[in-house]
Write a protein that holds these residues in place. Structure first.
Motif, mmCIF file in Angstrom:
data_model
loop_
_atom_site.group_PDB
_atom_site.id
_atom_site.type_symbol
_atom_site.label_atom_id
_atom_site.label_comp_id
_atom_site.label_asym_id
_atom_site.label_seq_id
_atom_site.Cartn_x
_atom_site.Cartn_y
_atom_site.Cartn_z
ATOM 1 N N VAL A 89 0.732 -1.193 -0.128
ATOM 2 C CA VAL A 89 -0.068 0.081 0.006
ATOM 3 C C VAL A 89 1.014 1.321 0.104
ATOM 4 C CG1 VAL A 89 -1.738 1.165 1.081
ATOM 5 C CG2 VAL A 89 -1.544 -1.177 1.495
ATOM 6 N N LEU A 90 0.538 2.171 -0.967
ATOM 7 C CA LEU A 90 1.499 3.296 -0.850
ATOM 8 C C LEU A 90 0.225 4.591 -0.822
ATOM 9 C CD1 LEU A 90 3.843 3.349 -3.965
ATOM 10 C CD2 LEU A 90 4.299 3.073 -1.627
ATOM 11 N N GLU A 91 0.670 5.398 -0.121
ATOM 12 C CA GLU A 91 -0.262 6.599 0.327
ATOM 13 C C GLU A 91 0.832 7.990 0.187
ATOM 14 O OE1 GLU A 91 -2.136 6.068 4.093
ATOM 15 O OE2 GLU A 91 -3.718 5.265 2.981
ATOM 16 N N GLY A 92 0.262 9.090 -0.143
ATOM 17 C CA GLY A 92 0.973 10.377 -0.393
ATOM 18 C C GLY A 92 1.162 10.757 -1.884
ATOM 19 N N ALA A 93 2.277 11.510 -1.927
ATOM 20 C CA ALA A 93 2.270 11.924 -3.513
ATOM 21 C C ALA A 93 3.095 10.809 -4.328
ATOM 22 C CB ALA A 93 3.212 13.128 -3.581
ATOM 23 N N ILE A 94 2.122 10.322 -5.198
ATOM 24 C CA ILE A 94 2.860 9.098 -6.084
ATOM 25 C C ILE A 94 2.729 9.664 -7.427
ATOM 26 C CG2 ILE A 94 2.350 6.626 -6.745
ATOM 27 C CD1 ILE A 94 0.712 6.622 -3.803
ATOM 28 N N THR A 95 3.659 9.455 -8.337
ATOM 29 C CA THR A 95 3.900 9.670 -9.567
ATOM 30 C C THR A 95 3.855 8.521 -10.603
ATOM 31 O OG1 THR A 95 4.912 11.846 -9.064
ATOM 32 C CG2 THR A 95 4.965 11.279 -11.423
ATOM 33 N N PHE A 96 2.923 8.398 -11.567
ATOM 34 C CA PHE A 96 3.098 7.655 -12.432
ATOM 35 C C PHE A 96 4.167 7.557 -13.478
ATOM 36 C CE2 PHE A 96 -1.117 6.620 -10.748
ATOM 37 C CZ PHE A 96 -1.237 5.554 -10.711
#
Length: 188
Positions: free
Chosen positions: A102-109
């Protein structure tokens, strides 16, 4: 195939490639194809806060049952879940998806490849492998669960190509013991 993060022969920038050997009857070369002309080319822009899987299913409902492929062309997420393949102790299925990360926060594809398929009952399935960077600059990637992805502060842009007379339908696979999407002729 599996890519390792170890440099191959000490050369930076290259990775070691290992071959996965599955327990089932091998079917090599694994060539399954179906010729289908594209019917619809879609560019979808999802606004911040949108749940990706739900939004894509709403769009796809307008076009009837068919298969397709797509790309994530840019954007961010606030939250997502993804799986990576891991070794198991099961001799019949030595590789399987591990527990979700699980990732949360600012995620850039960085990239994302989407397959639009369906199960035997015709329910839409969204399969995606993606690479992305978290807010600390760490690179992540794997099987992205699109139903868990919430678009971040920047809109998510997806391009889809839907087929005119074909779909990807889930069927079991003798070699991998996975359920895989197989090309299947369909009327438009």
């Amino acid at each position: 195939m599996k890519l390792s993060n170890k440099p191959a022969d000490g050369h930076p920038g290259f990775v070691e490639v290992r071959k996965f050997l599955h327990a089932g009857q091998q079917s090599y070369p694994r060539t399954l194809d179906l010729e289908a002309n594209p019917a619809e080319e879609l560019r979808i822009t999802l606004a911040p806060g949108t749940l990706v899987g739900e939004a894509l299913r709403r769009v796809l409902a307008r076009y009837g049952q068919r298969g397709g492929v797509g790309r994530m062309c840019g954007g961010t997420a606030r939250r997502l879940h993804y799986h990576r393949i891991e070794n198991t102790k099961d001799q019949n299925r030595p590789y399987d998806y591990g527990p979700p990360h699980v990732l949360e926060g600012a995620i850039t594809f960085v990239t994302g490849a989407i397959t639009v398929g369906q199960n035997q009952e015709g329910k839409v399935l969204l399969h995606c492998h993606s690479g992305f960077i978290d807010g600390d600059g760490a690179i992540h990637g794997g099987h992205l669960l699109l139903d868990t992805v919430e678009v971040g502060d920047d809109p998510l842009i997806i391009r889809l190509c839907l087929f005119s007379q074909g779909a990807f339908v889930v069927n079991s696979d003798e070699e991998t013991h996975f359920s895989l999407l197989h090309p299947t002729p369909m009327e438009s």
